[in-house]
Design a protein around this motif. Structure first.
Motif, short mmCIF file in Angstrom:
data_model
loop_
_atom_site.label_atom_id
_atom_site.label_comp_id
_atom_site.label_asym_id
_atom_site.label_seq_id
_atom_site.Cartn_x
_atom_site.Cartn_y
_atom_site.Cartn_z
N ALA A 264 -69.05 -57.59 33.93
CA ALA A 264 -69.87 -59.09 34.13
C ALA A 264 -71.38 -58.70 34.43
O ALA A 264 -71.55 -57.99 35.45
CB ALA A 264 -69.21 -59.87 35.04
N VAL A 265 -72.40 -59.21 33.72
CA VAL A 265 -73.63 -58.97 33.90
C VAL A 265 -74.39 -60.28 34.19
O VAL A 265 -74.59 -60.98 33.26
CB VAL A 265 -74.34 -58.36 32.62
CG1 VAL A 265 -75.97 -58.03 32.85
CG2 VAL A 265 -73.44 -56.94 32.04
N VAL A 266 -74.45 -60.59 35.34
CA VAL A 266 -75.23 -61.71 35.92
C VAL A 266 -75.96 -61.50 37.20
O VAL A 266 -75.55 -60.65 37.90
CB VAL A 266 -74.05 -62.92 35.88
CG1 VAL A 266 -73.84 -63.45 34.67
CG2 VAL A 266 -72.79 -62.70 36.57
N PRO A 267 -76.91 -62.16 37.54
CA PRO A 267 -77.33 -62.14 39.03
C PRO A 267 -76.67 -62.69 40.10
O PRO A 267 -77.17 -62.84 41.14
CB PRO A 267 -78.87 -62.67 38.91
CG PRO A 267 -78.67 -63.79 37.77
CD PRO A 267 -77.51 -63.08 36.91
N LEU A 745 -79.79 -75.54 45.94
CA LEU A 745 -80.11 -74.23 45.74
C LEU A 745 -79.33 -73.10 46.25
O LEU A 745 -79.42 -73.18 47.57
CB LEU A 745 -81.74 -73.96 46.00
CG LEU A 745 -82.51 -72.65 45.54
CD1 LEU A 745 -82.86 -72.86 44.25
CD2 LEU A 745 -83.59 -72.22 46.78
N GLU A 746 -78.92 -71.99 45.79
CA GLU A 746 -77.96 -70.93 46.42
C GLU A 746 -79.13 -70.00 46.57
O GLU A 746 -80.04 -69.47 45.96
CB GLU A 746 -77.02 -70.45 45.55
CG GLU A 746 -75.85 -71.40 45.21
CD GLU A 746 -74.77 -70.81 44.36
OE1 GLU A 746 -74.83 -69.59 43.97
OE2 GLU A 746 -73.83 -71.62 43.82
N ILE A 747 -79.24 -69.58 47.94
CA ILE A 747 -80.11 -68.62 48.33
C ILE A 747 -79.63 -67.38 48.90
O ILE A 747 -78.47 -67.91 49.84
CB ILE A 747 -81.26 -69.42 49.26
CG1 ILE A 747 -82.21 -68.06 49.50
CG2 ILE A 747 -80.69 -70.06 50.29
CD1 ILE A 747 -83.61 -68.84 50.31
N HIS A 748 -79.82 -66.22 48.94
CA HIS A 748 -79.25 -64.93 49.88
C HIS A 748 -79.59 -65.28 51.27
O HIS A 748 -80.58 -65.76 51.75
CB HIS A 748 -79.72 -63.87 49.23
CG HIS A 748 -78.94 -62.59 49.64
ND1 HIS A 748 -79.25 -61.94 50.92
CD2 HIS A 748 -78.02 -62.00 49.35
CE1 HIS A 748 -78.23 -60.85 51.25
NE2 HIS A 748 -77.74 -61.05 50.03
N PRO A 749 -78.39 -64.79 52.06
CA PRO A 749 -78.83 -65.00 53.59
C PRO A 749 -79.94 -64.25 54.09
O PRO A 749 -80.67 -64.68 55.04
CB PRO A 749 -77.55 -64.29 54.25
CG PRO A 749 -76.55 -64.56 53.01
CD PRO A 749 -77.07 -64.38 51.79
N GLU A 750 -80.44 -63.12 53.58
CA GLU A 750 -81.51 -62.56 54.16
C GLU A 750 -82.81 -63.13 53.51
O GLU A 750 -83.63 -63.54 54.35
CB GLU A 750 -81.71 -60.88 53.73
CG GLU A 750 -80.61 -60.08 54.35
CD GLU A 750 -80.88 -58.64 53.48
OE1 GLU A 750 -81.69 -58.24 53.44
OE2 GLU A 750 -79.72 -58.00 53.63
N VAL A 907 -75.04 -64.72 45.57
CA VAL A 907 -76.30 -64.71 44.85
C VAL A 907 -77.13 -63.74 45.06
O VAL A 907 -77.06 -63.21 46.38
CB VAL A 907 -77.50 -66.02 44.93
CG1 VAL A 907 -78.11 -66.30 46.08
CG2 VAL A 907 -78.38 -66.02 43.78
N LYS A 908 -77.72 -63.08 44.11
CA LYS A 908 -78.42 -61.66 44.49
C LYS A 908 -79.54 -61.92 45.51
O LYS A 908 -80.33 -62.68 45.26
CB LYS A 908 -78.79 -60.86 43.35
CG LYS A 908 -79.44 -59.66 43.52
CD LYS A 908 -79.83 -58.69 42.11
CE LYS A 908 -80.43 -57.57 42.29
NZ LYS A 908 -80.37 -56.85 40.97
N LYS A 909 -79.99 -60.94 46.15
CA LYS A 909 -81.27 -60.94 47.13
C LYS A 909 -82.44 -60.68 46.33
O LYS A 909 -82.41 -60.30 45.22
CB LYS A 909 -81.22 -59.94 47.92
CG LYS A 909 -82.60 -59.60 48.95
CD LYS A 909 -82.20 -58.51 49.95
CE LYS A 909 -83.61 -58.15 50.87
NZ LYS A 909 -83.83 -57.08 51.76
#
Length: 972
Positions: A264-267, A745-750, A907-909
């Motif tokens: 699977a190729v997605v961010p 909006l999904e956002i990475h924890p960092e 979701v990717k950082k």
């Protein structure tokens, strides 16, 4: 719409259809999958009972969930039939053996009954009558008056400003009868080049041009193929989210029954990706827009290790490029091998740096896809992709995934395919060719270029614009720029209608045109903000699913009848009938259809050589004194896959295209399809092309859009729970509105921690560096040099390229204005029936290669790059983003939207995700994506946006347990 409509009240019962209930077949109106459904209809007050002898299901109730005989309140509605109230139950077909086997369904299709108009539900705001904007407010008028005004103004535009000043922006998917009538009007009769579909700025060329140049039809696969592979390379999408049954019935089958591995190729990791990974799959967490680098890096590893499918390559890959001065199309595998081994961008270390994917994962993906097994057998690999791939870097990404798939032996065999998964169902049915000769622009040194309708309108060139079934402003990129333009041209103009007097209306709107303004008509089923509610002078009510007999195809070209089972509200009419009214008022012939079946039969000839050809069905029906719709109705929810063939006295569907395993019978009918053409690729030789798509054509734009400092990538997509941006399922379904009351909006924890953001916070997402392409219509020398090139195989066939038709049908080639260059060599090792259509391979032999001038200095790497139509770098250079910036064709805009934060490591950082088009977003999310088109394909880059994210408060949902949830989508 009442606020009470948005409060979900649970019901614990639903009426059952009696034994004598009427039964209709249909398919879901939403995603590409096209699941089959049955509609039970009976008068209110005449219900069945729970014992098997007293209901149409023939079973005792209660019945188990997903049994095909279980119905929920969300599958029930009350509609009007001939003015009388009727119950309807819309349930998935439990007898289905295709698509949604045994009645499986998504949450979207499973609740489609709520789509039906019911004045006691949230659908009460359906458009029911033609309306005219008078003193800023919409007032009801008659159909005759609306059509008269439109026709008078249209004729005025043709006489005073020319065809290109009359514009149409329409959907591409909403049923063949409608799209055929609309394109027959706009392209066949009005002959306007100012025409485009909902998600494209121009009506010219294919969606996935890299596949077209490779010779691959982008809907060649059957759903079964997704379950037959050993390895499935899934790029730019999670099918579980947006085409659920393709995943649950077919991809899951491969995973569970065959041990299929999914790459699977997605961010962003979602449910389908997470499950595939848990079951032994591989997740490649890619940076947006870098798929070309990844695809070629994998291909390079395969080439370095000699893992290519040698037998397939020798048999099915062209050994000569199409044009001598051509580097995109390789001169066979050896040329491709040399190119990719010399390509620094495909080096593993560079790929890791650019894509953000660890080198060991890239290497593992290559091994899974192509490394021979211990016994010498090869893995069967299939490649499926969607908009996350081709809506970020259109040509290069589609060219590179095609090349990767081909060297792995995919493209024309069961379980070894290269295909789109699909978005909308395939509802485009051309009624005329795109009139290139009327377009004002040219590609450098070649042919006319389709109008970029957004830019055309912003340049003040459109005087009358008819918008049909699309939000436009929210659906296109850099949409705030477009909204500001519409405001200026319509409501911002001094000439506004002040009465319903037809003569006064026409005179006023003519004055608006002459003073630089524009007249707009909106045609839809609901009031659309702001196109219909703010900008349009006339609003027309359309009929939709369930309100007319319609046809179209799903993602495996399966053609079904979508039956009418209730009456449209008020005076709403199907779009084909509205187009016919207008056409006849303009004096055009060919629109005297009595019903939708006559439109369907009329369109069959136009469609005779496309992937969804059904002319055989029409001929067969006429032979047996049937109407084509009625014959198709007999196929029920199973339908039949196009192209339909009449062989050995019966109609036969086509499971997959380019199918090396296809066997055919004796053709019947006046227009048989050449069966040999269905077993080959869409090129003159029948062999596929390996493509060498240079990263340099895109790298400057990607680097510009790459987030800086505190910016994040802002990417968009769909989710499982609802389909269409405020169409009917998100805004008008109380249980969905309660689950998703606002955009998010999904956002990475960092990334969230750096900004002091927690789940439930209200966010503002914004950018003041949004590049927007402008100008270019003044016919200066500079203008003529900056507007891009198009793929060799691109043509004016509206929805997708049908190159098979272009190389086998001389009449079509002449009519469509298609240029088909020779391809291949006279020294090929296999029979070439497609060449025979042009007089045999001998007539197609290429001229001898010119000798190189050894005295010329060596070119730089960029100078070596040539375009897909043989242009040198010097000619292409002006079309790059960098040069367009220098030459003043790019302006910077600013825009913002609001959303509720969901903090998740799914979701990717460095990347954030939001829904692509939600009215409650307080700003259009697509507004942050730059409007700089792919220079080769003229397609937008929706998925490539960046912006700053800041907390502006807390949403009302942060501490609520009754609406919205912040759980990640990776729960499995």
């Amino acid at each position: 719409m009442s606020s009470d409509d948005l409060i979900h009240i649970e019901k614990d019962n639903v009426p059952l259809p009696p034994k004598n209930a009427e039964v209709f077949t249909t398919a879901c109106d939403y995603c590409i999958t096209g699941c089959g459904y049955k509609v039970f209809r009976w008068p209110v007050g005449n219900d069945g009972d729970i014992d098997a002898s007293s209901n149409a299901f023939g079973v005792d109730f209660p019945a188990p969930i997903l049994s095909g005989a279980w119905a929920s309140p969300n599958q029930h509605n009350i509609v009007s039939v001939d003015g009388k109230a009727h119950n309807v139950l819309v349930v998935a077909d439990k007898d289905s053996t295709v698509v949604n086997v045994k009645g499986d369904h998504s949450i979207r299709g499973g609740t489609i009954a709520k789509k039906c108009y019911n004045p006691d539900s949230a659908t009460r705001d359906r458009l029911q009558y033609p309306m005219l904007r008078v003193n800023g407010e919409l007032q009801r008028i008659s159909w005759d008056d609306a059509i008269d005004i439109m026709a008078e103004l249209s004729q005025h535009v043709l006489d005073e400003y020319g065809r290109s000043a009359w514009a149409m922006k329409m959907y591409s998917y909403q049923y063949w009868e409608n799209t055929h009538a609309l394109t027959k009007l706009a392209l066949g009769r009005m002959r306007t080049p100012a025409w485009a579909v909902h998600d494209q700025p121009t009506g010219h060329g294919p969606d996935t041009p890299g596949m077209a140049d490779a010779g691959i039809d982008n809907f060649s696969a059957s759903y079964e193929d997704w379950s037959l592979a050993d390895v499935l390379f899934m790029s730019g999408t999670d099918p579980f989210e947006s085409k659920t049954i393709v995943y649950t019935e077919w991809i899951l089958k491969g995973i569970r029954e065959r041990g299929m591995k999914v790459i699977a190729v997605v961010p962003r990791k979602t449910t389908g990706v997470a499950y595939a990974e848990k079951m032994g799959g591989l997740y490649l967490e890619i940076n947006p827009g870098t798929d070309t680098i990844l695809n070629y890096a994998i291909a390079r590893i395969i080439v370095e290790n000699d893992w290519q499918d040698k037998e397939f390559v020798n048999k099915w890959i062209n050994n000569r490029a199409e044009i001598e001065n051509e580097v995109f199309q390789a001169d066979g595998y050896e040329d491709f091998k040399k190119w990719i081994l010399d390509n620094k961008h495909a080096e593993l270390a560079n790929a890791e740096n650019i894509t953000g994917i660890p080198a060991e994962k890239i290497t593992l993906a290559a091994q899974w896809l192509a490394k021979p097994n211990a016994d010498g057998s090869r893995p069967k690999a299939s490649f499926g992709f969607e908009k996350g791939l081709y809506w970020s870097n259109n040509y290069l990404n589609t060219a590179s995934i095609s090349a990767l798939g081909l060297i792995c032996g995919a493209g024309n065999r069961p379980g070894q395919v290269i295909s789109r998964f699909g978005g909308h169902q395939r509802g485009m049915m051309p009624g005329g060719r795109y009139p290139e000769e009327e377009a004002p622009e040219k590609f450098p040194g070649w042919r006319k270029q389709g109008i970029d309708l957004d830019r055309w309108v912003e340049d003040g060139r459109a005087k009358f614009t008819w918008v049909i079934g699309t939000t436009w402003t929210h659906a296109m990129v850099a949409s705030k720029h477009l909204i500001d333009t519409f405001e200026k041209l319509t409501r911002g103009n001094a000439h506004q209608v002040t009465s319903t007097n037809k003569k006064d209306v026409i005179n006023t709107l003519k004055k608006r045109m002459s003073s630089g303004g524009m007249v707009m008509v909106d045609q839809d089923i609901y009031p659309v903000t702001p196109i219909g509610t703010r900008f349009s002078d006339i609003v027309l009510p359309a009929a939709t699913w369930g309100e007319e007999d319609f046809t179209r195809a799903n993602g495996e070209r399966r053609i079904r009848l979508y039956s009418k089972f209730y009456d449209a509200p008020g005076e709403a009419l199907p779009d084909w009938k509205i187009a016919a009214k207008f056409a006849k008022r303009m004096g055009f012939s060919g629109f005297d259809w009595k019903d939708s079946n006559e439109v369907f039969e009329d369109a069959a000839f136009y469609n005779r050589n496309r992937r969804t050809s059904y002319l055989a069905l029409v001929e067969y029906a006429k032979k047996y004194d049937k109407r084509a719709h009625e014959l198709l109705r007999e196929y029920g929810t199973e339908g039949i896959q196009g192209p339909i063939r009449w062989e050995d006295g019966k109609l036969v569907g086509t499971k997959r295209l380019h199918d090396d395993t296809l066997t055919t019978g004796t053709p019947t009918g006046l227009t048989p399809i050449n069966p040999r053409s269905l077993t080959m690729f869409n090129t003159s030789t029948g062999r596929a092309n390996l493509l060498k798509a240079p990263w340099e054509l895109f790298s400057d734009y990607w680097e510009f859009m790459r987030p800086e400092e505190d910016e994040l990538w802002v990417t968009t997509g769909r989710i499982n729970e609802f389909w269409q941006s405020g169409f009917d399922d998100q805004m008008r379904r109380p249980y969905i509105k309660q689950r998703w009351p606002d955009n998010w909006l999904e956002i990475h924890p960092e990334d969230a921690a750096k900004r002091g953001i927690e789940s439930g916070d209200q966010l503002r997402v914004w950018s003041d560096k949004i590049p927007v392409e402008v100008g270019g219509y003044d016919h200066t020398k500079k203008d003529r040099g900056v507007r891009g090139v198009i793929p060799l195989q691109a043509n004016a066939d509206i929805e997708e390229p049908d190159l098979l038709q272009a190389v086998t049908d001389d009449e079509y080639v002449t009519d469509q204005g298609i240029v088909t260059d020779d391809m291949g060599s006279s020294e090929i090792e296999i029979d070439d029936p497609l060449l025979d259509a042009f007089g045999g391979a001998e007539t197609q032999a290429r001229p001898p290669r010119p000798k190189k001038n050894r005295n010329k200095p060596e070119k730089t790497s960029r100078e070596k790059i040539e375009s897909t139509i043989g242009l040198t770098w010097k000619e292409v250079k002006d079309m790059t983003f960098t040069e367009m910036m220098k030459n003043g064709y790019i302006t910077m805009d600013s825009a913002s939207f609001e959303a509720v934060a969901i903090v998740t490591d799914a979701v990717k950082k460095g990347v954030s995700f939001t829904y692509f088009n939600l009215p409650s977003a307080k700003g259009a999310t697509n507004a942050l994506a730059g409007r700089v088109l792919d220079p080769i394909s003229q397609r937008p880059r929706y998925k490539l946006a960046r912006g700053k994210v800041e907390k502006i408060g807390e949403s009302p949902y942060k501490h609520s347990l009754s609406a919205m949830t912040f759980k990640p989508r990776t729960i499995i």
